[in-house]
Motif scaffolding. Structure first.
Motif, PDB file in Angstrom:
ATOM      1  N   LYS A  44       0.831  -1.196   0.000  1.00 34.24           N
ATOM      2  CA  LYS A  44       0.000   0.000   0.000  1.00 34.24           C
ATOM      3  C   LYS A  44       0.870   1.252   0.000  1.00 34.24           C
ATOM      4  N   ILE A  45       0.280   2.365  -0.470  1.00 35.40           N
ATOM      5  CA  ILE A  45       0.981   3.630  -0.482  1.00 35.40           C
ATOM      6  C   ILE A  45       1.192   4.090   0.954  1.00 35.40           C
ATOM      7  N   HIS A  46       2.399   4.597   1.246  1.00 34.23           N
ATOM      8  CA  HIS A  46       2.658   5.105   2.581  1.00 34.23           C
ATOM      9  C   HIS A  46       3.729   6.169   2.515  1.00 34.23           C
ATOM     10  N   GLU A  47       3.756   7.031   3.478  1.00 35.29           N
ATOM     11  CA  GLU A  47       4.764   8.077   3.558  1.00 35.29           C
ATOM     12  C   GLU A  47       5.998   7.529   4.277  1.00 35.29           C
ATOM     13  N   PRO A  48       7.166   8.177   4.084  1.00 34.49           N
ATOM     14  CA  PRO A  48       8.345   7.743   4.824  1.00 34.49           C
ATOM     15  C   PRO A  48       8.089   7.721   6.322  1.00 34.49           C
ATOM     16  N   GLN A  49       8.599   6.703   6.999  1.00 34.38           N
ATOM     17  CA  GLN A  49       8.365   6.565   8.431  1.00 34.38           C
ATOM     18  C   GLN A  49       9.141   7.600   9.243  1.00 34.38           C
ATOM     19  N   GLY A 326      16.922  -3.497  -9.562  1.00 31.31           N
ATOM     20  CA  GLY A 326      16.345  -3.492  -8.225  1.00 31.31           C
ATOM     21  C   GLY A 326      14.903  -3.961  -8.289  1.00 31.31           C
ATOM     22  N   ASP A 327      14.471  -4.708  -7.292  1.00 27.83           N
ATOM     23  CA  ASP A 327      13.109  -5.243  -7.272  1.00 27.83           C
ATOM     24  C   ASP A 327      12.206  -4.237  -6.547  1.00 27.83           C
ATOM     25  N   TYR A 328      11.746  -3.209  -7.281  1.00 24.63           N
ATOM     26  CA  TYR A 328      11.064  -2.094  -6.628  1.00 24.63           C
ATOM     27  C   TYR A 328       9.702  -2.484  -6.052  1.00 24.63           C
ATOM     28  N   ASP A 329       9.035  -3.496  -6.632  1.00 29.47           N
ATOM     29  CA  ASP A 329       7.724  -3.911  -6.120  1.00 29.47           C
ATOM     30  C   ASP A 329       7.801  -5.213  -5.324  1.00 29.47           C
ATOM     31  N   ARG A 330       9.013  -5.720  -5.150  1.00 25.89           N
ATOM     32  CA  ARG A 330       9.275  -6.908  -4.321  1.00 25.89           C
ATOM     33  C   ARG A 330       8.411  -8.103  -4.713  1.00 25.89           C
ATOM     34  N   ASP A 331       8.339  -8.319  -6.033  1.00 22.17           N
ATOM     35  CA  ASP A 331       7.638  -9.501  -6.536  1.00 22.17           C
ATOM     36  C   ASP A 331       8.601 -10.627  -6.863  1.00 22.17           C
ATOM     37  N   GLU A 361       7.696   3.941 -16.406  1.00 29.42           N
ATOM     38  CA  GLU A 361       8.276   5.167 -15.862  1.00 29.42           C
ATOM     39  C   GLU A 361       7.243   6.284 -15.689  1.00 29.42           C
ATOM     40  N   THR A 362       6.277   6.368 -16.593  1.00 32.13           N
ATOM     41  CA  THR A 362       5.298   7.448 -16.494  1.00 32.13           C
ATOM     42  C   THR A 362       4.330   7.206 -15.344  1.00 32.13           C
ATOM     43  N   GLN A 363       3.692   6.036 -15.321  1.00 29.66           N
ATOM     44  CA  GLN A 363       2.712   5.778 -14.272  1.00 29.66           C
ATOM     45  C   GLN A 363       3.341   5.649 -12.889  1.00 29.66           C
ATOM     46  N   MET A 364       4.650   5.336 -12.832  1.00 23.36           N
ATOM     47  CA  MET A 364       5.313   5.199 -11.538  1.00 23.36           C
ATOM     48  C   MET A 364       5.920   6.517 -11.044  1.00 23.36           C
ATOM     49  N   GLY A 365       5.810   7.572 -11.829  1.00 21.14           N
ATOM     50  CA  GLY A 365       6.286   8.876 -11.391  1.00 21.14           C
ATOM     51  C   GLY A 365       7.768   9.096 -11.549  1.00 21.14           C
ATOM     52  N   VAL A 366       8.453   8.205 -12.284  1.00 18.49           N
ATOM     53  CA  VAL A 366       9.883   8.353 -12.517  1.00 18.49           C
ATOM     54  C   VAL A 366      10.158   9.362 -13.622  1.00 18.49           C
ATOM     55  N   ALA A 367       9.295   9.396 -14.622  1.00 18.96           N
ATOM     56  CA  ALA A 367       9.446  10.312 -15.745  1.00 18.96           C
ATOM     57  C   ALA A 367       8.357  11.382 -15.643  1.00 18.96           C
ATOM     58  N   GLY A 423       6.032   0.431  -3.531  1.00 18.75           N
ATOM     59  CA  GLY A 423       6.017  -0.280  -4.805  1.00 18.75           C
ATOM     60  C   GLY A 423       4.940   0.182  -5.757  1.00 18.75           C
ATOM     61  N   THR A 424       4.282   1.305  -5.454  1.00 12.66           N
ATOM     62  CA  THR A 424       3.175   1.769  -6.299  1.00 12.66           C
ATOM     63  C   THR A 424       3.474   3.049  -7.051  1.00 12.66           C
ATOM     64  N   LYS A 425       4.402   3.868  -6.550  1.00 11.01           N
ATOM     65  CA  LYS A 425       4.807   5.085  -7.245  1.00 11.01           C
ATOM     66  C   LYS A 425       6.079   5.607  -6.593  1.00 11.01           C
ATOM     67  N   PHE A 426       6.745   6.533  -7.312  1.00  9.63           N
ATOM     68  CA  PHE A 426       7.939   7.192  -6.798  1.00  9.63           C
ATOM     69  C   PHE A 426       7.686   8.697  -6.701  1.00  9.63           C
ATOM     70  N   THR A 427       8.247   9.300  -5.659  1.00 13.42           N
ATOM     71  CA  THR A 427       8.119  10.730  -5.446  1.00 13.42           C
ATOM     72  C   THR A 427       9.496  11.334  -5.253  1.00 13.42           C
ATOM     73  N   ASN A 428       9.811  12.391  -6.017  1.00 13.65           N
ATOM     74  CA  ASN A 428      11.100  13.058  -5.860  1.00 13.65           C
ATOM     75  C   ASN A 428      11.064  13.913  -4.595  1.00 13.65           C
ATOM     76  N   LEU A 429      11.797  13.486  -3.584  1.00 16.70           N
ATOM     77  CA  LEU A 429      11.781  14.165  -2.295  1.00 16.70           C
ATOM     78  C   LEU A 429      12.818  15.286  -2.180  1.00 16.70           C
ATOM     79  N   THR A 430      13.720  15.403  -3.142  1.00 23.09           N
ATOM     80  CA  THR A 430      14.812  16.367  -3.018  1.00 23.09           C
ATOM     81  C   THR A 430      14.335  17.788  -2.709  1.00 23.09           C
ATOM     82  N   PRO A 431      13.336  18.325  -3.419  1.00 22.62           N
ATOM     83  CA  PRO A 431      12.928  19.703  -3.117  1.00 22.62           C
ATOM     84  C   PRO A 431      12.449  19.885  -1.681  1.00 22.62           C
TER      85      PRO A 431
END
Length: 575
Positions: A44-49, A326-331, A361-367, A423-431
C-alpha cells in the motif's frame, strides 16, 4: 508491448495469454522459454516513516578531494566524467573509498571511527598516469583481497591487491594493454560468466575521436562545446576470459557481444532467465541498449529487443548514463532503472516475470515532464529502511552553457531522490528535503554502501569540477534492516553472482551480489535490505555462484551477518 496496469496482478493464466499475444509480435520469442512467472501485489501507499537526511560529511571525515575545473571550451572528453567505488581493500570490515581521478586515482582508508585517511601514495596508486574514466572491483586472482581495474581514454590498468598492503600494476602480466589499444574505455564489471569460479571482465568502450579538434562542436553562432554521440563512430565492448593464475585472454571475437550497438557507457549483471548463467545489460549513449543473454561457454546473444529492454516506450534510443537492477515492487523479479539525457524521460522497466519487460516510468512517477534533469549515476538503495528500494540519481549537464543551446537546462543540477511509496509510485523528495542533496553539482559517478556499518546506506558522489561528496545517511533509525556479507571458497571469494531470497511472513526481498553499476562505478558488494517493522527474517535462501542452495532460518534484524558458503551465519564483529 501492451502497458499493464501496475495494480493488476498477472496470474499464470493471464501470463499465458500475454505470451500467446506477444508471440505474434516477437518472432524470436523462443528465446524466452524456461522463464518462470511469479508476482505478488505491491504494498500500500505510505509516507516515509521518518524524515530522510543525507548529509555531506566529506570535509569533516577527512575524505577530501576536489576534481579540478576542466579547460574551456568544455569538450566531450572533459564532460565525460569519472567513476568511484566502495572497496574494503584491507578486509577490516570497513568500506574504503576509491576515486577515479587524473593523473592518478585517489584512495581513502576507512579508520572505522567516521574518519578517513588518504593512502594513495602508500598504496602505490600515485604511480599511475593516465586519462582515467571508470573502475571495477573484484578479486580476480582468488587470494581473498579485492583488486581494481581502471579504464580510461587510451589507458587501462589492472591493479593487484597485495594483501591489503599495496596495489601492484599487473596490467601487462595479466595480458592487457596499458594503452587500451587506443580505445576510449568506459564502464566495466567483474563476474563469473563462464561458470568456472573465476571472475571474467567485461570492458565497454565509447567512441572514436579522429583528432583533438573532434572533441568540440559548434552550436549556433557563439557556442563551442562537446559534440553529441551521433557525431562519432562507435567503439564496441570487449570480453576478457579469466584463465586462472592471474591471466586473462581476449574472448571478444567468439563471444557474440560485438552485436552491441556500441558507444557503451554502463553495464549491470542479472540472471534474467533463472538458469544460473549471468547475463548483462549494456547501456549505450544515444543508441538502443542491449541485453546479452548468457548461452554458456562464454557465448552471448543479444535479446534486448525481444524482451523489451532496448528502447524508450516510443522506440527511441537512450542516453544511458546509468543502469541498475532493483526489485522495486518486491515480486521477486529484478526491474531496471536507467537515466537519460535532458528533455528525455528516465526509464523504468518492470519485469513481468515471464522473460518480458514493460515501461512503467510514467505511471510510476519516474518520468515527469518536462524531463529537465540530465541523469548520470544512479543507485537503488532503501534509504529510509522502510522495506522498499528507492533511487538516488545524480544529474548534471555535458554542455558548457546548455541554456544558450536549449533555452531551459542548467549546467549544474541537484540530485533526485526518488522515494518508493510501497512499490506503487515514486516521489522526488529532493525539493522537500533541503540540505546537501539540493546542492547543484555536475553529477557523474556514484557508489552506495554502509561505510560506518550503522545499517543505513551512504553514498560517494562524484561532482565533476567540484569536491567529492560523502553523503552520510543520518535518517533517524526507526526502521529495521539487515546486511548479508557473503563469501565462497575457491577463486570467487566474494561470491559475485550469488542470489538471495529472504522471507518474513508474506514479505519477500531479493538481492544479487554484483557491485558493478551506477556510472562507471562499483558499490559495496554486501547485500542490504531495509525491513520496516520486521524484526527478523523467517528464512533466507542463497543460491551460490556454483549453483548450490543454502537455506538459513531465523536471522535477527539490525545485524551484519557474515555467511560463508555451507557454514552457519555469524554476526560480524565490527559494529
Amino acid at each position: 508491448m501492451r502497458q499493464v496496469d501496475k495494480g493488476e496482478l498477472i496470474k499464470p493464466g493471464r501470463q499465458r495469454q500475454i505470451v500467446r499475444a506477444l508471440t505474434a509480435t516477437f518472432a524470436a520469442f523462443a528465446l524466452l522459454a524456461g522463464c518462470h512467472p511469479s508476482g505478488s501485489p505491491a504494498g500500500k501507499i505510505h509516507e516515509p516513516q521518518s524524515p530522510i537526511r543525507l548529509v555531506d560529511i566529506a570535509q569533516s571525515s577527512g575524505a577530501v578531494y576536489r576534481w579540478p575545473e576542466e579547460p574551456r571550451p568544455f569538450g566531450i572528453k572533459e564532460a565525460f566524467g569519472l567513476g568511484c567505488a566502495f572497496i574494503d581493500y584491507d578486509n577490516d570490515g570497513w568500506p574504503d573509498i576509491f576515486l577515479v581521478a587524473r593523473p592518478h586515482p585517489i584512495l581513502f582508508h576507512n579508520l572505522g571511527n567516521g574518519k578517513f585517511e588518504d593512502v594513495t601514495d602508500r598504496m602505490g596508486l600515485s604511480k599511475l598516469n593516465g586519462f582515467w574514466t571508470g573502475c571495477a572491483v573484484g578479486d580476480y586472482d582468488g587470494d581473498g583481497y579485492l583488486d581494481l581495474a581502471v579504464s580510461g581514454y587510451g589507458a587501462f590498468a589492472l591493479l593487484k591487491n597485495a594483501g591489503g598492503e599495496t596495489f601492484t600494476d599487473s596490467t601487462i602480466a595479466a595480458g592487457f594493454d596499458p594503452k587500451n589499444h587506443g580505445l576510449w574505455g568506459s564502464g566495466m564489471g567483474f563476474m563469473d560468466l563462464a561458470g568456472n569460479g573465476h571472475l571474467d571482465l567485461v570492458v565497454l568502450n565509447y567512441v572514436i575521436l579522429k583528432s583533438p579538434a573532434d572533441d568540440y562542436c559548434h552550436y549556433g553562432v557563439d557556442q563551442v562545446t562537446g559534440c553529441p554521440p551521433s557525431h562519432y563512430q562507435a567503439q564496441y565492448p570487449e570480453l576478457w576470459r579469466n584463465v586462472g593464475k592471474g591471466r586473462f585472454e581476449d574472448a571478444t571475437a567468439s563471444s557474440g557481444i560485438r552485436a552491441s550497438a556500441g558507444k557503451g557507457l554502463v553495464l549491470a549483471f542479472a540472471d534474467l532467465f533463472n538458469d544460473g548463467k549471468m547475463g548483462f545489460v549494456i547501456g549505450n549513449d544515444g543508441m538502443t541498449n542491449n541485453f546479452m543473454k548468457n548461452l554458456g561457454g562464454m557465448r552471448f546473444k543479444e535479446v534486448g529487443p525481444q524482451i523489451g529492454l532496448s528502447t524508450t516506450a516510443d522506440g527511441g534510443g537512450i542516453a544511458t548514463m546509468s543502469a541498475d537492477w532493483g526489485d522495486y515492487d518486491r515480486d521477486g523479479q529484478p526491474d531496471l532503472f536507467e537515466t537519460n539525457f535532458s528533455q528525455a524521460p528516465f526509464q523504468l522497466y518492470h519485469n513481468l516475470g515471464i522473460g518480458l519487460f514493460e515501461h512503467v516510468e510514467t505511471q510510476m512517477g519516474v518520468a515527469v515532464p518536462p524531463y529537465l534533469p540530465l541523469g548520470f549515476g544512479a543507485k537503488w538503495a532503501d534509504v529510509d529502511n522502510d522495506g522498499w528500494p528507492d533511487i538516488l540519481a545524480l544529474c548534471g549537464h555535458v554542455y558548457t552553457d546548455p541554456k544558450k543551446i536549449d533555452g531551459i537546462s542548467e549546467f549544474r543540477q541537484p540530485a533526485m531522490l526518488l522515494h518508493n511509496d510501497g512499490g506503487t509510485k515514486f516521489t522526488n523528495l529532493t525539493p522537500d528535503l533541503g540540505g546537501d542533496l539540493t546542492r547543484p553539482i555536475l553529477g557523474r559517478g556514484i557508489a552506495a554502501g554502509d561505510f560506518d556499518n550503522d545499517g543505513r546506506i551512504d553514498f560517494v558522489v562524484v561532482d565533476l569540477e567540484g569536491a567529492m561528496m560523502l553523503l552520510h545517511n543520518e535518517t533517524p533509525p526507526g526502521n529495521h534492516w539487515i546486511t548479508l556479507d557473503l563469501h565462497s571458497p575457491g577463486s570467487n571469494r566474494f561470491a559475485y553472482g550469488a542470489e538471495i531470497t529472504a522471507h518474513a511472513g508474506k514479505e519477500q526481498w531479493t538481492g544479487l551480489v554484483s557491485p558493478a553499476s551506477g556510472y562507471m562505478s562499483s558499490s559495496d558488494p554486501r547485500i542490504h535490505f531495509g525491513l520496516g517493522s520486521t524484526t527478523s527474517l523467517d528464512s533466507v535462501e542463497i543460491r551460490w555462484p556454483d549453483g548450490k542452495k543454502q537455506p538459513i532460518a531465523n536471522l535477527a534484524a539490525d545485524h551484519i551477518w557474515r555467511i560463508d558458503e555451507g557454514k552457519p551465519p555469524a554476526i560480524a564483529p565490527n559494529r
